[in-house]
Structure formats: C-alpha cells, structure tokens
Design an enzyme around this catalytic site. Structure first.
Site, PDB file in Angstrom:
ATOM      1  N   SER A 105       0.835  -1.207   0.000  1.00 35.07           N
ATOM      2  CA  SER A 105       0.000   0.000   0.000  1.00 35.07           C
ATOM      3  C   SER A 105       0.862   1.246   0.000  1.00 35.07           C
ATOM      4  CB  SER A 105      -0.882  -0.002   1.246  1.00 35.07           C
ATOM      5  OG  SER A 105      -1.482   1.259   1.430  1.00 35.07           O
ATOM      6  N   GLN A 128       0.802  -0.149  -4.789  1.00 37.33           N
ATOM      7  CA  GLN A 128      -0.535   0.450  -4.937  1.00 37.33           C
ATOM      8  C   GLN A 128      -0.446   1.941  -4.707  1.00 37.33           C
ATOM      9  OE1 GLN A 128      -2.427   1.451  -1.811  1.00 37.33           O
ATOM     10  NE2 GLN A 128      -3.760   2.620  -3.177  1.00 37.33           N
ATOM     11  N   TYR A 130      -2.567   5.825  -4.775  1.00 39.33           N
ATOM     12  CA  TYR A 130      -3.684   6.736  -4.988  1.00 39.33           C
ATOM     13  C   TYR A 130      -3.099   7.893  -5.803  1.00 39.33           C
ATOM     14  CZ  TYR A 130      -6.194   4.397  -1.166  1.00 39.33           C
ATOM     15  OH  TYR A 130      -6.833   3.482  -0.377  1.00 39.33           O
ATOM     16  N   THR A 156      -5.681   2.651  -7.278  1.00 37.35           N
ATOM     17  CA  THR A 156      -6.988   2.476  -6.632  1.00 37.35           C
ATOM     18  C   THR A 156      -7.913   3.603  -7.076  1.00 37.35           C
ATOM     19  OG1 THR A 156      -5.955   1.365  -4.777  1.00 37.35           O
ATOM     20  CG2 THR A 156      -8.140   2.277  -4.400  1.00 37.35           C
ATOM     21  N   ARG A 165     -16.490   5.695   7.905  1.00 36.89           N
ATOM     22  CA  ARG A 165     -16.213   4.502   8.737  1.00 36.89           C
ATOM     23  C   ARG A 165     -16.618   4.804  10.169  1.00 36.89           C
ATOM     24  NH1 ARG A 165     -10.874   3.117   5.677  1.00 36.89           N
ATOM     25  NH2 ARG A 165     -11.658   3.311   3.553  1.00 36.89           N
ATOM     26  N   LYS A 222      -7.627  -0.890  -9.622  1.00 40.83           N
ATOM     27  CA  LYS A 222      -8.254  -1.573  -8.472  1.00 40.83           C
ATOM     28  C   LYS A 222      -9.512  -0.807  -8.076  1.00 40.83           C
ATOM     29  CE  LYS A 222      -7.380  -2.999  -3.692  1.00 40.83           C
ATOM     30  NZ  LYS A 222      -8.124  -2.105  -2.816  1.00 40.83           N
ATOM     31  N   SER A 244     -12.872  -4.972  -7.093  1.00 38.03           N
ATOM     32  CA  SER A 244     -12.800  -4.758  -5.643  1.00 38.03           C
ATOM     33  C   SER A 244     -13.797  -3.686  -5.238  1.00 38.03           C
ATOM     34  CB  SER A 244     -11.372  -4.281  -5.288  1.00 38.03           C
ATOM     35  OG  SER A 244     -11.281  -3.953  -3.912  1.00 38.03           O
ATOM     36  N   HIS A 246     -13.111  -2.450  -2.162  1.00 39.25           N
ATOM     37  CA  HIS A 246     -12.270  -1.958  -1.051  1.00 39.25           C
ATOM     38  C   HIS A 246     -12.658  -2.655   0.261  1.00 39.25           C
ATOM     39  CE1 HIS A 246      -9.473   1.644  -0.755  1.00 39.25           C
ATOM     40  NE2 HIS A 246      -9.480   1.216   0.483  1.00 39.25           N
ATOM     41  N   ASP A 275     -10.871  -9.214  -5.159  1.00 35.95           N
ATOM     42  CA  ASP A 275     -10.707  -9.343  -3.700  1.00 35.95           C
ATOM     43  C   ASP A 275     -11.989  -8.949  -2.999  1.00 35.95           C
ATOM     44  OD1 ASP A 275     -10.760  -6.556  -3.236  1.00 35.95           O
ATOM     45  OD2 ASP A 275      -8.588  -6.379  -3.021  1.00 35.95           O
ATOM     46  N   GLY A 276     -12.051  -9.349  -1.715  1.00 30.98           N
ATOM     47  CA  GLY A 276     -13.230  -9.028  -0.907  1.00 30.98           C
ATOM     48  C   GLY A 276     -13.912 -10.292  -0.415  1.00 30.98           C
ATOM     49  N   GLY A 277     -13.697 -10.625   0.857  1.00 35.08           N
ATOM     50  CA  GLY A 277     -14.432 -11.725   1.475  1.00 35.08           C
ATOM     51  C   GLY A 277     -13.865 -13.106   1.241  1.00 35.08           C
ATOM     52  N   ARG A 279     -12.096 -16.116   2.228  1.00 29.43           N
ATOM     53  CA  ARG A 279     -11.681 -16.670   3.526  1.00 29.43           C
ATOM     54  C   ARG A 279     -11.375 -18.167   3.472  1.00 29.43           C
ATOM     55  NH1 ARG A 279     -11.444 -12.078   3.641  1.00 29.43           N
ATOM     56  NH2 ARG A 279     -12.444 -10.569   5.011  1.00 29.43           N
ATOM     57  N   ARG A 299      -7.832  -8.480   4.776  1.00 30.58           N
ATOM     58  CA  ARG A 299      -7.878  -8.702   6.232  1.00 30.58           C
ATOM     59  C   ARG A 299      -7.210  -9.994   6.679  1.00 30.58           C
ATOM     60  NH1 ARG A 299     -12.774  -6.445   4.696  1.00 30.58           N
ATOM     61  NH2 ARG A 299     -13.284  -4.413   5.631  1.00 30.58           N
TER      62      ARG A 299
HETATM   63  C1  LIG Z   1      -7.272  -2.215   7.158  1.00 32.98           C
HETATM   64  C2  LIG Z   1      -7.382  -2.093   5.678  1.00 32.98           C
HETATM   65  C3  LIG Z   1      -6.612  -1.182   5.007  1.00 32.98           C
HETATM   66  C4  LIG Z   1      -6.708  -1.063   3.617  1.00 32.98           C
HETATM   67  N1  LIG Z   1      -5.880  -0.214   2.978  1.00 32.98           N
HETATM   68  C5  LIG Z   1      -5.932  -0.114   1.630  1.00 32.98           C
HETATM   69  C6  LIG Z   1      -5.033   0.716   0.941  1.00 32.98           C
HETATM   70  O1  LIG Z   1      -4.172   1.353   1.528  1.00 32.98           O
HETATM   71  N2  LIG Z   1      -5.160   0.790  -0.408  1.00 32.98           N
HETATM   72  C7  LIG Z   1      -6.110   0.087  -1.113  1.00 32.98           C
HETATM   73  O2  LIG Z   1      -6.197   0.195  -2.327  1.00 32.98           O
HETATM   74  N3  LIG Z   1      -6.950  -0.737  -0.466  1.00 32.98           N
HETATM   75  C8  LIG Z   1      -6.879  -0.860   0.874  1.00 32.98           C
HETATM   76  N4  LIG Z   1      -7.711  -1.728   1.521  1.00 32.98           N
HETATM   77  C9  LIG Z   1      -8.613  -2.595   0.734  1.00 32.98           C
HETATM   78  C10 LIG Z   1      -7.912  -3.923   0.376  1.00 32.98           C
HETATM   79  O3  LIG Z   1      -6.929  -3.713  -0.598  1.00 32.98           O
HETATM   80  C11 LIG Z   1      -8.879  -4.948  -0.198  1.00 32.98           C
HETATM   81  O4  LIG Z   1      -9.579  -4.404  -1.280  1.00 32.98           O
HETATM   82  C12 LIG Z   1      -9.864  -5.517   0.813  1.00 32.98           C
HETATM   83  O5  LIG Z   1      -9.305  -5.603   2.086  1.00 32.98           O
HETATM   84  C13 LIG Z   1     -10.310  -6.907   0.363  1.00 32.98           C
HETATM   85  O6  LIG Z   1     -11.246  -7.426   1.220  1.00 32.98           O
HETATM   86  P1  LIG Z   1     -10.895  -8.474   2.400  1.00 32.98           P
HETATM   87  O7  LIG Z   1     -10.289  -7.670   3.487  1.00 32.98           O
HETATM   88  O8  LIG Z   1     -12.246  -9.003   2.749  1.00 32.98           O
HETATM   89  O9  LIG Z   1      -9.967  -9.517   1.848  1.00 32.98           O
HETATM   90  C14 LIG Z   1      -7.638  -1.854   2.906  1.00 32.98           C
HETATM   91  C15 LIG Z   1      -8.413  -2.784   3.583  1.00 32.98           C
HETATM   92  C16 LIG Z   1      -8.297  -2.919   4.960  1.00 32.98           C
HETATM   93  C17 LIG Z   1      -9.143  -3.943   5.657  1.00 32.98           C
HETATM   94  C1  LIG Z   2      -5.643   9.047   4.133  1.00 33.71           C
HETATM   95  C2  LIG Z   2      -4.896   7.797   4.444  1.00 33.71           C
HETATM   96  C3  LIG Z   2      -5.155   6.782   3.413  1.00 33.71           C
HETATM   97  C4  LIG Z   2      -5.158   5.440   4.010  1.00 33.71           C
HETATM   98  C5  LIG Z   2      -5.841   4.540   3.095  1.00 33.71           C
HETATM   99  C6  LIG Z   2      -6.152   3.276   3.756  1.00 33.71           C
HETATM  100  C7  LIG Z   2      -7.294   2.622   3.107  1.00 33.71           C
HETATM  101  O1  LIG Z   2      -7.418   2.575   1.907  1.00 33.71           O
HETATM  102  C8  LIG Z   2      -8.282   2.007   3.919  1.00 33.71           C
HETATM  103  O2  LIG Z   2      -9.188   1.364   3.386  1.00 33.71           O
HETATM  104  O3  LIG Z   2      -8.225   2.174   5.148  1.00 33.71           O
END
Ligand SMILES: Cc1cc2nc3c(=O)[nH]c(=O)nc-3n(C[C@H](O)[C@H](O)[C@H](O)COP(=O)(O)O)c2cc1C
Ligand SMILES: CCCCCCC(=O)C(=O)O
Length: 349
Positions: A105, A128, A130, A156, A165, A222, A244, A246, A275-277, A279, A299
């Site tokens: 990230s 990755q 932004y 992303t 959140r 993404k 995704s 996210h 991605d996403g879910g 497990r 996660r």
């Molecule tokens: C704690 C956390 C931080 C994340 N940070 C980023 C990030 O910095 N950049 C990004 O593109 N996605 C981020 N994501 C999204 C993940 O890349 C991904 O799309 C997502 O976690 C997939 O779902 P899963 O957690 O169910 O596997 C983050 C997700 C989590 C849970």
């Molecule tokens: C402004 C800080 C960016 C952190 C991005 C983390 C992220 O994508 C997430 O889902 O949390």
C-alpha cells in the site's frame, strides 16, 4: 496453530487494541458490503466432477510474466505496524516465502524501498497508489516503485473521497500513533517532511492516461465493478483489473465482488483479479470458475500478522494453499487453469 482464517481473526481480535481491530475489520456506513462479500461466496455452491483423479494439483499461475505459486496475492492494506512492530517488512518476508505477489500500500508504515529489501529477490512486489492532484508527486511515487523493483502498479480508483467509517469515528481513530508515518510520503517536496495522502475527487480517465504514459510497468486498476468501466480501462492502456469494493470500506451496499467478477472477465482480455471476502480455498475456486486469474486477500493477512507476526502471515497463506489444493482435488481439477464455469451453481435453497 489456528485451523482457519476465522480462528486467526479471533486471535487477532484478542491481541489488538479495540480501535485497531475495528479499523481493520470495519467498513463503511452499515457495513452491508463487508458482510455481502463473504455471504455471496457462501451462497454459491460447487458442483464437483468425479473420477478425474490426478496424484497432484498444480496451483501455479502467471501474472505479467511472473510465475507465482498459487492464485492468491496480498491485497494492499495500510498501516501494518498497527498489527505487528515489524509491519510490512514481516509481511514482505512471508509473501516471498510463499512465492506470491505482495501489493504494498502507498499507506504503508515502511517505504517501498525497505519493503523490497525485506522481501528480497524472491518477492514479486507490486505498488498500490492513490493518484495525487500534483502530478509531480505521483511521478515521484511511481519512480520510487520502479527503483524498488516493483513489477506492476496498482491504481486504486474507488476512493475519490474517503468512505464513512463509523467505527473509526466512534473510536476517535483518525491518525497513526505519534512518530509513525506513511513512509512512502516522506521527502516528496524536498523539505524532509511527510505529506498526507490525498483523495482526489475529480479523478478521471485523463489521470489514468497520464499514469500509463508515465511508466513502462503494467498498470492495474483496483476498484472497478462495472463491466463498461473495465472495457474503458483496457481502451486506456490498463493491463490488469482488480475487481474490488475496497473490502466494503468505501461505498456501502456496493455489489459483492464475486457477483461482479464474471461479467467483467467476460468482456476483457487482460488478467482479472478479485478481492473481498475470500476466507476459504473454496472461495478461491469459485472466483477462478468465474474467470478470475487470482484473488486478493486483505484482512486475512492482517489477522495473521496481528496474531503471530511474520509466521502468522505465512500460516494464513499456507492454510489457503492447502485449502485450495483440497478444493481442487475434491472438484476434480488438476490445476488452477482447469477450473471451469460449470463448477459453480447459485444456491437454490
Ligand atoms: C485495514 C485495511 C486497510 C486497507 N488499505 C488499503 C489501501 O491502503 N489501499 C487500497 O487500495 N486498499 C486498501 N484496503 C482494501 C484492500 O486492498 C482490499 O480491497 C480488501 O481488504 C479486500 O477485502 P478483504 O479484506 O475481505 O480480503 C484496505 C483494507 C483494509 C481492511
Ligand atoms: C488518508 C490515508 C489513506 C489510508 C488509506 C487506507 C485505506 O485505503 C483504507 O481502506 O483504510
């Protein structure tokens, strides 16, 4: 050792401060999409084939010329030091040991250069990003990723603004602990400071054109969910897609990703990841059946890292590998490539 990713999550939850667990587990608004991502996998049922026995399964796949040992990559997640003092360095070592891709990230608590060093030559590292409103900043980040030896750039595009959140607001979690920073954002303006990461609300296809022109690395988008966007992306020179939402942290009630992937894989000719879910190994097989080249896990990696550091990430990845292998054997497939669409049915119960 835990027997499943769910057990790793329980261990992590016990070990982490509440605000950190909530940051990692939580999502946007009512967290409908967080739950939907997992539930949609459970709703799909496998229709196995029999008597196609082969002594061994081949889990390997290829992404942009790199062979990886299983169809699972590490999706980018922010702030690994919240989970373990070694942070992304531990994650990189575990990804290298597993022989798969780590997507680091931009919001890492270690720089991309240090992550690359920790992973060593065996790590297939992607970065990755932004896109930032100042093109010069984006260009510097891209150069740093190239200099670190990254093999692809993941942009992303699901975050023109930050998702709401509620857990983080309730817990008052808005900043990293004092002294910790997004290390990729250091020294970008020549004054030695650390810039904040910007979410750019007017992000458009022009930004993608600029980025594609900026680098020879394959660019992966993404956060694409609509097939028309997938087609447009390829028209703009994008060479891979990571379907995704996210992890349900941006637009709540967005479609579950496994429900989006088949329609996208059907209309593009580039590698599609989702991605996403994810497990379980059976989730991976369902994604492959719908046309994904590989899945990403977010996660689960953090749960492994929080529970048992680098070894915990390794254990999570090896659990998944064993589960995929077993699921392939039980569905009559000798390799990831053999998984066909007719292996999955919607649940009729
Ligand atoms: C704690 C956390 C931080 C994340 N940070 C980023 C990030 O910095 N950049 C990004 O593109 N996605 C981020 N994501 C999204 C993940 O890349 C991904 O799309 C997502 O976690 C997939 O779902 P899963 O957690 O169910 O596997 C983050 C997700 C989590 C849970
Ligand atoms: C402004 C800080 C960016 C952190 C991005 C983390 C992220 O994508 C997430 O889902 O949390």
């Amino acid at each position: 050792m835990p027997f499943s990713i769910r057990e790793f999550e329980a261990l992590a939850r016990d070990r982490l401060p509440r605000y950190v667990y909530d940051f990692m587990a939580g999502g946007a608004d009512d967290e409908v999409t967080v739950r939907a991502n997992e539930n949609a996998f459970a709703r799909l049922r496998l229709l196995p084939r029999v008597l196609r026995g082969r002594p061994k399964r081949d889990l390997g796949i290829t992404l942009f010329g790199d062979e990886i040992t299983m169809p699972v990559v590490l999706s980018p997640t922010a702030f690994h030091r919240l989970a373990d003092p070694e942070g992304e360095l531990a994650t990189a070592r575990a990804a290298a040991r597993a022989g798969t891709v780590m997507i680091a990230s931009m919001a890492s608590t270690a720089s991309i250069g240090d992550i690359a060093k920790a992973g060593g030559a065996d790590l297939a590292l992607w970065f990755q990003a932004y896109i930032q409103s100042d093109t010069g900043i984006t260009r510097t980040l891209v150069r740093r990723a190239e200099d670190a030896g990254c093999r692809a750039l993941v942009v992303t595009v699901d975050s023109p603004v930050f998702g709401w959140r509620e857990r983080d607001h309730r817990n008052g979690f808005h900043h990293l602990p004092v002294g910790w920073h997004c290390e990729n954002m250091r020294d970008l303006t020549g004054d030695g400071g650390v810039l904040d990461i910007e979410m750019v609300a007017d992000l458009s296809w022009d930004h993608i054109d600029q980025l594609v022109a900026m680098t020879d690395l394959p660019v992966v988008l993404k956060g694409v969910l609509h097939p028309d966007d997938a087609v447009t992306a390829v028209d703009h020179g994008v060479r891979g897609l990571l379907v995704s939402n996210h992890g349900g942290r941006q637009l709540d009630t967005a479609i579950a990703t496994i429900d989006a992937v088949a329609d996208i894989a059907a209309v593009v000719d580039v590698p599609v990841l989702v991605d996403g879910g994810v497990r379980r190994g059976t989730d991976v097989v369902k994604a492959l059946a719908f046309g994904a080249r590989a899945v990403g896990v977010g996660r689960p990696v953090l749960w492994g890292l929080a529970a048992r550091g680098e070894d915990g990430v390794t254990e999570v990845l090896e659990l998944l590998r064993a589960e995929i292998d077993r699921a392939l054997a039980l569905t009559g497939c000798a390799s990831a490539h053999e998984v066909a669409r007719d292996l999955v049915r919607e649940d009729r119960c």
